[in-house]
Design an enzyme around this catalytic site. Structure first.
Site, PDB file in Angstrom:
ATOM      1  N   ARG A  91       0.698  -1.200  -0.027  1.00 31.77           N
ATOM      2  CA  ARG A  91       0.001   0.073  -0.053  1.00 31.77           C
ATOM      3  C   ARG A  91       0.729   1.165   0.108  1.00 31.77           C
ATOM      4  O   ARG A  91       1.948   1.164   0.583  1.00 31.77           O
ATOM      5  CB  ARG A  91      -0.636  -0.169   1.294  1.00 31.77           C
ATOM      6  CG  ARG A  91      -1.770   1.020   1.772  1.00 31.77           C
ATOM      7  CD  ARG A  91      -2.951   1.322   0.394  1.00 31.77           C
ATOM      8  NE  ARG A  91      -3.850   2.201   1.014  1.00 31.77           N
ATOM      9  CZ  ARG A  91      -4.888   2.305   0.192  1.00 31.77           C
ATOM     10  NH1 ARG A  91      -4.810   2.104  -0.891  1.00 31.77           N
ATOM     11  NH2 ARG A  91      -5.943   3.155   0.626  1.00 31.77           N
ATOM     12  N   THR A 365      -8.755  -0.906   7.327  1.00 30.04           N
ATOM     13  CA  THR A 365      -8.771  -0.503   5.036  1.00 30.04           C
ATOM     14  C   THR A 365      -9.096  -1.054   3.837  1.00 30.04           C
ATOM     15  O   THR A 365      -8.021  -1.530   4.059  1.00 30.04           O
ATOM     16  CB  THR A 365      -8.756   0.377   4.275  1.00 30.04           C
ATOM     17  OG1 THR A 365      -9.069   0.210   3.786  1.00 30.04           O
ATOM     18  CG2 THR A 365      -8.782  -0.118   2.911  1.00 30.04           C
ATOM     19  N   ASN A 385      -6.108   4.741  -6.835  1.00 30.57           N
ATOM     20  CA  ASN A 385      -7.120   5.444  -6.154  1.00 30.57           C
ATOM     21  C   ASN A 385      -8.362   5.674  -7.270  1.00 30.57           C
ATOM     22  O   ASN A 385      -8.764   4.716  -7.952  1.00 30.57           O
ATOM     23  CB  ASN A 385      -6.855   6.614  -5.379  1.00 30.57           C
ATOM     24  CG  ASN A 385      -8.056   6.854  -4.312  1.00 30.57           C
ATOM     25  OD1 ASN A 385      -9.054   5.965  -4.186  1.00 30.57           O
ATOM     26  ND2 ASN A 385      -8.084   7.933  -3.855  1.00 30.57           N
ATOM     27  N   ASP A 407      -7.533   8.589   0.647  1.00 30.59           N
ATOM     28  CA  ASP A 407      -8.098   7.642   1.295  1.00 30.59           C
ATOM     29  C   ASP A 407      -7.840   7.928   2.796  1.00 30.59           C
ATOM     30  O   ASP A 407      -8.436   7.086   3.582  1.00 30.59           O
ATOM     31  CB  ASP A 407      -7.610   6.251   0.932  1.00 30.59           C
ATOM     32  CG  ASP A 407      -8.300   5.679  -0.120  1.00 30.59           C
ATOM     33  OD1 ASP A 407      -9.302   6.015  -0.707  1.00 30.59           O
ATOM     34  OD2 ASP A 407      -7.744   4.486  -0.694  1.00 30.59           O
ATOM     35  N   GLY A 457     -13.486  -0.499  -6.994  1.00 26.67           N
ATOM     36  CA  GLY A 457     -15.066   0.202  -6.657  1.00 26.67           C
ATOM     37  C   GLY A 457     -14.912   1.010  -5.533  1.00 26.67           C
ATOM     38  O   GLY A 457     -16.005   1.135  -4.758  1.00 26.67           O
ATOM     39  N   GLY A 458     -13.729   1.418  -4.924  1.00 29.00           N
ATOM     40  CA  GLY A 458     -13.657   2.436  -3.730  1.00 29.00           C
ATOM     41  C   GLY A 458     -14.497   1.387  -2.498  1.00 29.00           C
ATOM     42  O   GLY A 458     -14.378   0.446  -2.312  1.00 29.00           O
TER      43      GLY A 458
HETATM   44  O1  DON Z   1      -7.664   1.484  -1.270  1.00 27.51           O
HETATM   45  C1  DON Z   1      -9.045   1.749  -1.698  1.00 27.51           C
HETATM   46  O2  DON Z   1     -10.021   1.440  -1.158  1.00 27.51           O
HETATM   47  C2  DON Z   1      -9.386   2.848  -2.780  1.00 27.51           C
HETATM   48  N1  DON Z   1      -8.117   3.595  -2.958  1.00 27.51           N
HETATM   49  C3  DON Z   1      -9.463   1.974  -4.118  1.00 27.51           C
HETATM   50  C4  DON Z   1     -10.166   2.763  -5.265  1.00 27.51           C
HETATM   51  C5  DON Z   1     -11.044   1.819  -6.106  1.00 27.51           C
HETATM   52  O3  DON Z   1     -11.507   0.883  -6.003  1.00 27.51           O
HETATM   53  C6  DON Z   1     -11.389   2.645  -7.444  1.00 27.51           C
HETATM   54  N2  DON Z   1     -11.957   1.795  -8.236  1.00 27.51           N
HETATM   55  N3  DON Z   1     -12.899   1.967  -8.899  1.00 27.51           N
END
Ligand code: DON
Length: 555
Positions: A91, A365, A385, A407, A457-458
């Site tokens: 990360r 996280t 991100n 984040d 997908g955040g």
């Molecule tokens: O680490 C995370 O949770 C986010 N930075 C992930 C970002 C993400 O999945 C964007 N995708 N659509």
């Protein structure tokens, strides 16, 4: 004539995206057909799933620029043929010069764009170090062999897909602020057309240097110096010390059972494993199979479990190297039972009435999946991100950098770009890792590998993995059906159920509203890339999501 060519290309990429593939010796499901093919070539040349995953990761850095990266970070879950699972954390980290209030103005309010756009939004990247670590500890091939396909793709170029064309069109405004980004992605100063060949010559040079010198080139060599200069010339704070001190961490995965299945997922600094466990363990207390797929009561129970888990996420979760997180307590039967018991079986619990779990008095996280013929399985989620990260290419390095700093919880209670809120546990501190939702997951049953999966997908990553698993385990769907099925999502705040367009019927929406839920329709959720082992343990079924442009390869 041009119209006909374009519609043919559109059609062919649609067909790729629809196709699951079945193979006997190995399988790769990733966000790009070229990258999946790279993985299969590595397997055919005698590499194991870890080798293939590394080569796919580097290939995605070329052919899937919205998320594939060497300017970002991620997580890798590796399962050996004996069923031992380990988690590799690469990360991004905050710079040593990062400050808790660095994205706030004089009145203490977040400044629009500071944590999401350009050089100031960049976290210290971990991908190159992560892949090198994985190779040294679990791979079998030579580093330069694994970078070679990516170098070739960067030099020879690859055809622009519909998805990449659309993405580069949508992100023009941001990327045109940075000359190196324009040079890299808008060659001839225009959005590349579908089927055009995109070549990245600067990135090819950087990849060649990394192939020759190892990850040290990225963290200490000429690439490091160029990256730092570009970042600092553009208002960023990362310095050479930050790159030199980047460290990969190998961690113990989160492990739990759900209705007899052994589930392994990512520990902190991703919230993925803990939230996945909390949600599924709460849901396990209710007979979802009896209620049925998309039955009112099923959606209510899953939503209420999600709401409660995300409230805990916001309060408790952050980088375990910096804060103490009561993980055992968060996964204890006692807390899970209390969370399940607090669900009102007749109506919604408004989020304002759901606080994080109180501590007991005594204490405080782009995803890709790979499997090989020997039974090694690898689940990797990496990210910049948001799509195209910070939009900032570090000068002549050809490296598109992340905007992972967003984040962090840049101010307590202030939603990030995914609407996720956080507090002290995920506040910015120098050298700290920002909390993630990435959830690379491996599922076994009776010591046999069943599924390898994950998604981007955040904030919706966790709940997407939840639904794919519930669809198979509770509703008896095949992996193809489970990945295809419509998705919804609740994250405590905002207090709404986000539902993919065309997922909930008007009747279901009426029923949910009558129970006190607010429904907000949204575009598609997630892009799962998963692999299943068939019931005779003979075939691998690689299933790419049809929502973006994912594709599988097998042999
Ligand atoms: O680490 C995370 O949770 C986010 N930075 C992930 C970002 C993400 O999945 C964007 N995708 N659509």
């Amino acid at each position: 004539m041009k119209k006909i060519v374009i519609s043919f290309l559109l059609l062919s990429s649609f067909i790729w995206a629809q196709n699951f593939q079945v193979g006997k010796n190995g399988a790769v499901a990733s966000a790009s057909k070229q990258a999946s093919d790279v993985g299969i070539e590595v397997l055919k040349n005698g590499g194991n799933a870890v080798d293939a995953a590394i080569a796919v990761g580097f290939a995605l850095a070329v052919v899937y620029p919205p998320a594939g990266n060497i300017g970002g970070g991620g997580f890798m879950l590796i399962c050996s043929p004996e069923g031992e699972v380990t988690a590799i954390d690469f990360r991004e980290k905050a710079s040593r010069s990062a400050r808790r209030d660095m994205y706030l103005d004089e009145s203490g309010n977040p400044v629009d764009g500071w944590s999401t756009e350009g050089a100031l939004a960049v976290g210290v990247p971990g991908s190159v170090a992560g892949y090198e670590y994985a190779l040294q500890h679990y791979g079998s091939m030579k580093w330069n062999e694994l970078l070679a396909p990516a170098i070739k793709l960067a030099e020879d170029g690859f055809p622009v897909s519909y998805y990449i064309h659309e993405g580069l069109r949508d992100h023009q405004k941001l990327m045109r602020r940075f000359p190196a980004s324009v040079e890299m992605f808008y060659q001839n100063d225009s959005v590349p057309d579908i089927g055009d060949t995109l070549r990245f010559s600067d990135l090819a040079v950087t990849l060649k240097r990394i192939a020759k010198q190892g990850a040290g080139e990225f963290y200490r060599g000429r690439t490091a110096k160029r990256l730092v200069k570009a970042v600092r010339d553009n208002g960023g704070i990362i310095d050479l010390w930050d790159l030199q001190h980047y460290e990969v961490k190998e961690r113990k995965p989160i492990r739990f059972t759900y209705r007899g299945y052994d589930i392994f997922s990512m520990p902190l600094p991703s919230s993925g494993g803990i939230c996945l466990a909390q949600i599924l363990k709460v849901v396990e207390q209710f007979p979802l199979a009896e209620y049925g797929f998309q039955a009112l009561q099923s959606i209510r129970i899953i939503t209420e479990a999600e709401r409660r888990a995300y409230a805990n996420r916001a309060h408790y979760l952050g980088d375990p190297d910096f804060i103490s997180v009561p993980v055992d307590y968060l996964l204890s039967d006692e807390l899970i039972r209390a969370m399940a018991k607090s669900i009102d079986l007749t109506k919604a619990t408004p989020s304002c009435e759901v606080d994080h779990a109180p501590l007991p008095k005594s204490e405080e996280t782009t995803h890709f999946s790979v499997v090989d013929k020997d039974g090694w399985a690898v689940a990797v989620t990496t990210t910049l991100n948001s799509a195209y990260g910070s939009g900032f290419v570090a000068g002549k390095t050809g490296i598109l950098l992340n905007n992972e700093m967003d984040d962090f919880s840049i101010k307590t209670g202030m939603p990030n770009m995914y609407g996720l809120v956080g507090a002290e546990a995920n506040a910015i501190q120098p050298q700290k890792r920002m909390l993630s939702s990435m959830t690379p997951t491996i599922v076994c049953r009776n010591d046999s590998l069943m599924w390898v999966l994950g998604t981007p997908g955040g904030g919706t990553i966790i709940t997407t993995v939840v639904q794919v698993l519930i669809n198979m385990i509770d509703y008896n769907m095949t992996l193809v059906q489970a990945v295809d099925a419509p998705r919804f999502h609740h994250q405590w705040l905002p207090d709404v159920i986000f539902a993919e367009k065309y997922s909930f019927s008007p009747d279901l929406i009426d029923l949910l509203q009558a129970k006190g839920y607010t429904i907000r329709k949204r575009s598609s959720i997630g892009d799962v890339n998963a692999i299943a082992v068939d019931r005779d343990n003979k075939y691998y079924i690689a299933v790419p999501d049809k929502r973006r442009q994912s594709a599988a390869s097998v042999y």
